[in-house]
Every structure is written in structure tokens, then in C-alpha cells.
Design a protein around this motif. Structure first.
Motif, mmCIF file in Angstrom:
data_model
loop_
_atom_site.group_PDB
_atom_site.id
_atom_site.type_symbol
_atom_site.label_atom_id
_atom_site.label_comp_id
_atom_site.label_asym_id
_atom_site.label_seq_id
_atom_site.Cartn_x
_atom_site.Cartn_y
_atom_site.Cartn_z
ATOM 1 N N ASN A 1 2.678 0.446 1.952
ATOM 2 C CA ASN A 1 1.551 -0.447 2.208
ATOM 3 C C ASN A 1 1.709 -1.094 3.583
ATOM 4 O O ASN A 1 2.681 -1.796 3.841
ATOM 5 C CB ASN A 1 1.490 -1.523 1.118
ATOM 6 C CG ASN A 1 0.438 -2.575 1.392
ATOM 7 O OD1 ASN A 1 -0.468 -2.374 2.189
ATOM 8 N ND2 ASN A 1 0.553 -3.713 0.720
ATOM 9 N N ASN B 1 -1.605 -6.298 4.812
ATOM 10 C CA ASN B 1 -1.219 -7.513 4.091
ATOM 11 C C ASN B 1 -2.244 -7.950 3.057
ATOM 12 O O ASN B 1 -1.938 -8.764 2.179
ATOM 13 C CB ASN B 1 -0.979 -8.660 5.077
ATOM 14 C CG ASN B 1 0.277 -8.459 5.895
ATOM 15 O OD1 ASN B 1 1.161 -7.681 5.519
ATOM 16 N ND2 ASN B 1 0.375 -9.141 7.029
ATOM 17 N N SER C 1 -1.715 -4.886 -2.021
ATOM 18 C CA SER C 1 -0.506 -5.236 -2.762
ATOM 19 C C SER C 1 0.114 -3.994 -3.393
ATOM 20 O O SER C 1 -0.566 -2.979 -3.599
ATOM 21 C CB SER C 1 -0.827 -6.262 -3.862
ATOM 22 O OG SER C 1 -1.397 -7.434 -3.321
ATOM 23 N N ASP D 1 -1.586 -1.321 -5.970
ATOM 24 C CA ASP D 1 -2.968 -0.967 -5.636
ATOM 25 C C ASP D 1 -3.058 0.528 -5.338
ATOM 26 O O ASP D 1 -2.074 1.171 -4.961
ATOM 27 C CB ASP D 1 -3.443 -1.742 -4.402
ATOM 28 C CG ASP D 1 -3.636 -3.229 -4.678
ATOM 29 O OD1 ASP D 1 -3.578 -3.635 -5.854
ATOM 30 O OD2 ASP D 1 -3.824 -3.987 -3.707
ATOM 31 N N LEU E 1 6.268 -2.086 0.652
ATOM 32 C CA LEU E 1 5.654 -2.805 1.763
ATOM 33 C C LEU E 1 6.035 -2.233 3.122
ATOM 34 O O LEU E 1 5.827 -2.879 4.152
ATOM 35 C CB LEU E 1 6.034 -4.293 1.697
ATOM 36 C CG LEU E 1 5.601 -5.018 0.416
ATOM 37 C CD1 LEU E 1 6.071 -6.465 0.443
ATOM 38 C CD2 LEU E 1 4.096 -4.951 0.234
#
Length: 341
Positions: free
Chosen positions: A131, A134, A137, A140, A303
Motif C-alpha cells: 500500500n 495513506n 489501509s 483494502d 504499508l
């Protein structure tokens, strides 16, 4: 009344048979023996199919664990060039599934094999990704409208000027700590792909940075945003918010696993991508090059370096894969026959 063929007619007939045989043989690579060729012909007589491509074992496990894939009882699979192409149905829609392997070379090779061997109407590519956005999440699911190969670089010395055709530039000096001074890594210019297509002139490529997924399929996918996604890994480990499906963002692909916050932020700020992976743009470009519809469905598993500590892909990767597979199954189930082409 019995008739006989003239010698010239016999010669022409034999020549035609030889040419047909040569065309059939040359249409397939050498590992295809007669038995495999016959099997492919039998499978294709029952087509057409939707081609499904995922990447590595955890994604495959999530796909089969949905229980939606029902193998063909007579011809459940074909093994070719080290890959197993599985034949079956999902909610009465005929599909051929393959796990391609990590990286762009594997992704492009498996996609081309799928398109060459089987009577498919298009490609659904799915899996997990990092991901870079920002506002998104972990957990998702993203269905991007366009993807870029951000791994084609002009890597230059500090004192060299980059090509004016480069799409963007990354200067390593900007990331020096403390600031100032020369960085011997120099700078990188991001280049276009060379895109060959059956709709273009033979042997002539055009520059392409953003490869777009099929608009008709993307529009249909927008109606799937109510799909119920998984929030918990188990009874004691849940995401802080309910995952969502987002259609129409951008994605980035390169032969690098991105787990670095600075590079992640650069990709988002420069190209406005929300996901980063190692296969999607290769699948999309190969499909488009051959003139086939294609869509990408990716669950966000980590992330891409923004997290504190270890990358959470081991913890949340299976959940992200499950969510991607749930969307894939629903997409295929709801896709109307008219949406195939």
C-alpha cells in the motif's frame, strides 16, 4: 460414378496438408507433445474461458479455499513449461487458472502461455500488493484503472544529464542525511515501456508509461464495491477498520519488493500510485499487446515500508489474499456473458 484426382490436384492437396501440419506445429513451442496438443484441443472445444492468473502459493491457497473453483472432472489440468494450468468453473463460468510465479518475467511468460494455449476471452489477474496511499489501509482491495512499470531506469552519474524523454527523476542527493553534499548513486530517470501491439504496425513499438485495464470490465467492477471483505485474521487479531474495495486508482509494478518508506512516498508523490507489486503491469501489457481484455484485483497486505518495525505481510498477507479472492469470485459470478468481450 467413381472419379480420380489429376496429378496436379494430388500435389496441391499434399502441399496443403503439409502447410497445415507445419502451421499447427509452429503454433506451439517444442514441449507440447501430441498428447498435450490433443488435450488442449479437447479443452478448447468446451470454451471459451476466463483466464485467471495469480502469483505465489499463499494467494493460490486463498483462491482454492473460497471453494468457488470446481475442477473439470474430465480434464482438470494441463502441465506446461513447469506450470499447471487448471481447468474448471466458478459459478458456471468456465475458467482456466494458473500460478505464474514472482516477478515480471514470470508474469509475462505465464500470460502469453495462457493466451496462446487456451481459448480465453480475457485475463483476471489477482493477488496481494503493498500500500503506497495513506488514505488506503491494509486489507483494502484495489482495482486500478492503470498501471506503470516503474522499474525501467536510466541510472546516471551525479554529473550526467538525464534523457529528456524520461517520465520522472529521482535524485539520491535529496535523501542524504545530513543534507547537502554529493551522492555517488547519482540519479534515476524513469523511462517509458516499448509497447508492441497487434493493433499497431509490426515491429514498431510506441512509448507507453500507463497501461490501462479494460474500461468495460473496470466499469462493471465498480458495481462490486458492496462485497463483504474480511476484517479479522482470527478471533484475537483484527484490523482497526472494515476493509473496502476501491476501483479506479493507479498501481506501480517493478521487480523490487518495496519495503522502504522514502521510496514508497516518492512513488506516491510522483506517480500518484496506491499499490506496488511485482507482476501486474506485465500481465496487463501482455494482455493488451495481444488484444485481450484484462483487469487487476489486488489486496493490500502491507504499508510498503511506512510501518514501524517488521513488514506485516506475514501477518496480514493471507487476509489480503482472501479479500482479493472474494472480489475475484464475485466479479466472475456477476460478469454477464456480454461482458466477456
Amino acid at each position: 460414378m467413381e472419379t480420380t484426382m489429376a496429378p496436379k490436384q494430388v500435389a496441391e492437396c499434399l502441399l496443403t496438408l503439409v502447410m497445415i501440419n507445419l502451421l499447427v506445429v509452429s503454433s506451439f513451442s517444442l514441449p507440447l507433445n501430441r498428447r498435450s496438443l490433443k488435450l488442449i484441443q479437447e479443452i478448447n472445444r468446451k470454451g471459451p474461458y476466463i483466464g485467471l492468473i495469480t502469483v505465489y502459493p499463499p494467494e493460490e491457497a486463498a483462491f482454492f479455499n473460497t471453494g468457488a473453483f470446481k475442477p473439470n472432472p474430465k480434464h482438470p489440468f494441463l502441465d506446461f513449461s513447469g506450470r499447471r494450468f487448471r481447468v474448471g468453473k466458478i459459478h458456471d463460468k468456465k475458467v482456466v487458472y494458473v500460478r505464474c510465479g514472482v516477478g515480471m518475467v514470470n508474469a509475462a511468460a505465464a500470460t502469453q502461455q495462457m493466451l496462446d494455449l487456451f481459448d480465453v476471452v480475457g485475463i483476471v489477474h489477482f493477488g496481494i500488493s503493498g500500500n503506497a496511499n495513506n488514505s488506503m489501509s491494509i486489507g483494502d482491495v484495489t482495482i486500478p484503472q492503470q498501471l506503470a512499470h516503474t522499474g525501467i531506469w536510466d541510472w546516471a552519474n551525479p554529473n550526467r544529464t538525464l534523457d529528456l524523454d524520461d517520465v520522472a527523476q529521482l535524485d539520491f542527493e535529496e535523501y542524504n542525511e545530513p543534507k547537502g553534499g554529493e551522492n555517488l548513486l547519482g540519479h534515476i530517470g524513469f523511462r517509458n515501456e516499448q509497447f508492441y501491439s497487434e493493433s499497431g504496425n509490426p515491429n514498431i513499438a510506441r512509448p507507453l508509461f500507463w497501461a490501462k485495464t479494460t474500461r468495460k470490465w473496470l466499469q462493471f467492477a465498480a458495481h462490486l464495491e458492496g462485497v463483504e471483505l474480511v476484517q479479522c485474521v482470527n478471533s484475537s487479531l483484527c484490523l482497526p477498520q472494515k476493509p473496502k474495495l476501491v476501483v479506479g486508482l493507479r498501481g506501480s509494478t517493478g521487480n523490487t519488493f518495496v519495503d522502504n518508506a522514502a521510496y514508497r512516498n516518492f512513488l506516491f508523490q510522483t506517480f500518484h500510485v496506491s499499490s506496488v507489486d511485482m507482476e501486474s503491469s506485465a500481465v496487463v501489457m501482455t494482455s493488451l499487446s495481444n488484444g485481450f481484455p484484462v483487469i487487476v484485483i489486488r489486496g493490500l497486505s502491507d504499508l510498503a515500508g511506512r510501518q514501524a518495525g517488521e513488514n506485516p505481510i506475514q501477518t496480514f498477507g493471507p487476509l489480503a489474499a482472501i479479500n482479493a479472492c472474494k472480489v475475484v469470485v464475485q466479479f466472475i459470478k456477476d460478469l454477464p456473458e456480454a461482458g466477456y468481450v
